[in-house]
Design a protein around this motif. Structure first.
Motif, PDB file in Angstrom:
ATOM      1  N   ASP A  53     -36.982  68.546 -97.319  1.00 55.24           N
ATOM      2  CA  ASP A  53     -36.514  68.318 -98.693  1.00 55.24           C
ATOM      3  C   ASP A  53     -36.538  69.592 -99.541  1.00 55.24           C
ATOM      4  OD1 ASP A  53     -39.177  68.769 -99.276  1.00 55.24           O
ATOM      5  OD2 ASP A  53     -39.555  66.758-100.094  1.00 55.24           O
ATOM      6  N   GLY A  54     -36.918  70.740 -98.927  1.00 55.09           N
ATOM      7  CA  GLY A  54     -36.895  72.016 -99.631  1.00 55.09           C
ATOM      8  C   GLY A  54     -38.208  72.426-100.258  1.00 55.09           C
ATOM      9  N   THR A  55     -39.222  71.558-100.234  1.00 52.86           N
ATOM     10  CA  THR A  55     -40.514  71.930-100.815  1.00 52.86           C
ATOM     11  C   THR A  55     -41.288  72.829 -99.852  1.00 52.86           C
ATOM     12  OG1 THR A  55     -41.588  69.938 -99.956  1.00 52.86           O
ATOM     13  CG2 THR A  55     -40.681  69.806-102.178  1.00 52.86           C
ATOM     14  N   ALA A  56     -42.079  73.731-100.439  1.00 50.77           N
ATOM     15  CA  ALA A  56     -42.879  74.649 -99.622  1.00 50.77           C
ATOM     16  C   ALA A  56     -44.040  73.899 -98.976  1.00 50.77           C
ATOM     17  CB  ALA A  56     -43.411  75.777-100.487  1.00 50.77           C
ATOM     18  N   LEU A  57     -44.273  74.195 -97.702  1.00 50.72           N
ATOM     19  CA  LEU A  57     -45.422  73.640 -96.996  1.00 50.72           C
ATOM     20  C   LEU A  57     -46.631  74.521 -97.257  1.00 50.72           C
ATOM     21  CD1 LEU A  57     -43.713  72.848 -93.577  1.00 50.72           C
ATOM     22  CD2 LEU A  57     -44.283  71.241 -95.400  1.00 50.72           C
ATOM     23  N   PRO A  58     -47.851  73.973 -97.175  1.00 51.20           N
ATOM     24  CA  PRO A  58     -49.032  74.814 -97.387  1.00 51.20           C
ATOM     25  C   PRO A  58     -49.119  75.902 -96.315  1.00 51.20           C
ATOM     26  CG  PRO A  58     -49.651  72.492 -97.064  1.00 51.20           C
ATOM     27  CD  PRO A  58     -48.180  72.596 -96.891  1.00 51.20           C
ATOM     28  N   VAL A  59     -49.576  77.074 -96.704  1.00 48.44           N
ATOM     29  CA  VAL A  59     -49.795  78.161 -95.752  1.00 48.44           C
ATOM     30  C   VAL A  59     -51.094  77.853 -95.016  1.00 48.44           C
ATOM     31  CG1 VAL A  59     -50.236  80.625 -95.506  1.00 48.44           C
ATOM     32  CG2 VAL A  59     -48.584  79.818 -97.197  1.00 48.44           C
ATOM     33  N   ARG A  60     -51.039  77.958 -93.690  1.00 47.97           N
ATOM     34  CA  ARG A  60     -52.212  77.655 -92.870  1.00 47.97           C
ATOM     35  C   ARG A  60     -52.450  78.798 -91.892  1.00 47.97           C
ATOM     36  NH1 ARG A  60     -52.142  71.285 -92.205  1.00 47.97           N
ATOM     37  NH2 ARG A  60     -50.842  70.830 -93.982  1.00 47.97           N
ATOM     38  N   SER A  61     -53.718  79.079 -91.593  1.00 47.50           N
ATOM     39  CA  SER A  61     -54.083  80.128 -90.641  1.00 47.50           C
ATOM     40  C   SER A  61     -55.116  79.587 -89.664  1.00 47.50           C
ATOM     41  CB  SER A  61     -54.680  81.347 -91.365  1.00 47.50           C
ATOM     42  OG  SER A  61     -53.722  81.952 -92.187  1.00 47.50           O
ATOM     43  N   VAL A  62     -55.122  80.140 -88.452  1.00 50.34           N
ATOM     44  CA  VAL A  62     -56.127  79.780 -87.450  1.00 50.34           C
ATOM     45  C   VAL A  62     -56.388  81.004 -86.575  1.00 50.34           C
ATOM     46  CG1 VAL A  62     -54.458  78.897 -85.744  1.00 50.34           C
ATOM     47  CG2 VAL A  62     -56.803  78.079 -85.696  1.00 50.34           C
ATOM     48  N   GLU A  63     -57.659  81.211 -86.228  1.00 52.72           N
ATOM     49  CA  GLU A  63     -58.008  82.258 -85.269  1.00 52.72           C
ATOM     50  C   GLU A  63     -58.121  81.598 -83.908  1.00 52.72           C
ATOM     51  OE1 GLU A  63     -61.755  84.989 -84.299  1.00 52.72           O
ATOM     52  OE2 GLU A  63     -60.812  85.459 -86.224  1.00 52.72           O
ATOM     53  N   PHE A  64     -57.546  82.233 -82.889  1.00 52.22           N
ATOM     54  CA  PHE A  64     -57.597  81.679 -81.541  1.00 52.22           C
ATOM     55  C   PHE A  64     -57.571  82.805 -80.528  1.00 52.22           C
ATOM     56  CE2 PHE A  64     -53.228  82.291 -82.506  1.00 52.22           C
ATOM     57  CZ  PHE A  64     -52.579  82.528 -81.317  1.00 52.22           C
ATOM     58  N   ARG A  65     -57.730  82.460 -79.258  1.00 49.44           N
ATOM     59  CA  ARG A  65     -57.782  83.455 -78.192  1.00 49.44           C
ATOM     60  C   ARG A  65     -56.723  83.126 -77.137  1.00 49.44           C
ATOM     61  NH1 ARG A  65     -61.639  87.023 -76.490  1.00 49.44           N
ATOM     62  NH2 ARG A  65     -63.146  86.204 -77.967  1.00 49.44           N
ATOM     63  N   PRO A  66     -55.769  84.055 -76.901  1.00 44.51           N
ATOM     64  CA  PRO A  66     -54.815  83.871 -75.801  1.00 44.51           C
ATOM     65  C   PRO A  66     -55.567  83.750 -74.472  1.00 44.51           C
ATOM     66  CG  PRO A  66     -54.067  85.597 -77.273  1.00 44.51           C
ATOM     67  CD  PRO A  66     -55.483  85.261 -77.671  1.00 44.51           C
ATOM     68  N   ARG A  67     -54.917  83.130 -73.490  1.00 40.57           N
ATOM     69  CA  ARG A  67     -55.557  82.884 -72.196  1.00 40.57           C
ATOM     70  C   ARG A  67     -54.721  83.456 -71.062  1.00 40.57           C
ATOM     71  NH1 ARG A  67     -56.195  76.871 -74.068  1.00 40.57           N
ATOM     72  NH2 ARG A  67     -58.097  77.047 -75.273  1.00 40.57           N
ATOM     73  N   GLY A  68     -55.416  83.990 -70.066  1.00 41.34           N
ATOM     74  CA  GLY A  68     -54.751  84.484 -68.867  1.00 41.34           C
ATOM     75  C   GLY A  68     -54.796  83.440 -67.774  1.00 41.34           C
ATOM     76  N   ASP A  69     -53.700  83.320 -67.008  1.00 35.92           N
ATOM     77  CA  ASP A  69     -53.627  82.334 -65.933  1.00 35.92           C
ATOM     78  C   ASP A  69     -52.576  82.767 -64.917  1.00 35.92           C
ATOM     79  OD1 ASP A  69     -54.196  80.080 -64.483  1.00 35.92           O
ATOM     80  OD2 ASP A  69     -53.205  78.686 -65.840  1.00 35.92           O
ATOM     81  N   TYR A  70     -52.549  82.077 -63.808  1.00 30.56           N
ATOM     82  CA  TYR A  70     -51.575  82.314 -62.741  1.00 30.56           C
ATOM     83  C   TYR A  70     -50.713  81.049 -62.585  1.00 30.56           C
ATOM     84  CZ  TYR A  70     -54.644  86.202 -61.565  1.00 30.56           C
ATOM     85  OH  TYR A  70     -55.391  87.354 -61.610  1.00 30.56           O
ATOM     86  N   PRO A  71     -49.793  80.783 -63.515  1.00 29.54           N
ATOM     87  CA  PRO A  71     -49.043  79.522 -63.480  1.00 29.54           C
ATOM     88  C   PRO A  71     -48.128  79.372 -62.261  1.00 29.54           C
ATOM     89  CG  PRO A  71     -48.105  81.007 -65.105  1.00 29.54           C
ATOM     90  CD  PRO A  71     -49.376  81.634 -64.610  1.00 29.54           C
ATOM     91  N   PHE A  72     -47.763  80.479 -61.625  1.00 35.75           N
ATOM     92  CA  PHE A  72     -46.867  80.422 -60.466  1.00 35.75           C
ATOM     93  C   PHE A  72     -47.585  80.834 -59.193  1.00 35.75           C
ATOM     94  CE2 PHE A  72     -44.419  81.630 -64.280  1.00 35.75           C
ATOM     95  CZ  PHE A  72     -43.741  80.439 -64.448  1.00 35.75           C
ATOM     96  N   GLY A  73     -48.935  80.848 -59.226  1.00 38.18           N
ATOM     97  CA  GLY A  73     -49.727  81.271 -58.091  1.00 38.18           C
ATOM     98  C   GLY A  73     -50.116  82.726 -58.212  1.00 38.18           C
ATOM     99  N   GLU A  74     -51.210  83.104 -57.572  1.00 38.17           N
ATOM    100  CA  GLU A  74     -51.719  84.475 -57.687  1.00 38.17           C
ATOM    101  C   GLU A  74     -50.759  85.517 -57.137  1.00 38.17           C
ATOM    102  OE1 GLU A  74     -55.790  85.105 -56.624  1.00 38.17           O
ATOM    103  OE2 GLU A  74     -56.396  83.210 -57.528  1.00 38.17           O
ATOM    104  N   GLN A  75     -49.896  85.127 -56.211  1.00 42.64           N
ATOM    105  CA  GLN A  75     -48.933  86.074 -55.645  1.00 42.64           C
ATOM    106  C   GLN A  75     -47.876  86.499 -56.657  1.00 42.64           C
ATOM    107  OE1 GLN A  75     -49.077  82.833 -55.006  1.00 42.64           O
ATOM    108  NE2 GLN A  75     -47.016  81.997 -55.040  1.00 42.64           N
TER     109      GLN A  75
END
Length: 95
Positions: A53-75
């Motif tokens: 409807d055009g109204t501004a949403l509240p500004v929000r912040s969060v601290e977080f930590r990216p994660r490492g993974d092997y989604p397609f296998g270690e190879q």
């Protein structure tokens, strides 16, 4: 970032060792930000926007930590990813 319609993966099962899935719209909105130097160090994200409807949403912040993974296998190498969700409950790390 530009928001685009989001979707959920729908498992279509496996046949002869081959598995498949399809995407189904789920009413969410997604955006992707590619960073050249993403590490597993803590970071802060701030989200702001405008409601339909055009109204501004509240500004929000969060601290977080990216994660490492092997989604397609270690190879296939290690990927570092991060995801946040903004909904009626606030802004938080996904997963």
């Amino acid at each position: 970032m530009e928001l685009r319609p989001g979707s959920s993966s729908i498992d279509q099962g496996c046949t002869n060792g081959v598995c498949s899935a399809t995407a189904s719209p789920n009413g969410s909105k997604d955006a992707v930000l590619m960073l050249q130097a993403l590490t597993e160090s803590p970071m802060t994200v701030t989200a702001s926007g405008t409601a339909p409807d055009g109204t501004a949403l509240p500004v929000r912040s969060v601290e977080f930590r990216p994660r490492g993974d092997y989604p397609f296998g270690e190879q296939c190498g290690r990927f570092i990813t991060a995801a946040v969700v903004l909904d009626a409950e606030g802004l938080r790390q996904q997963g």
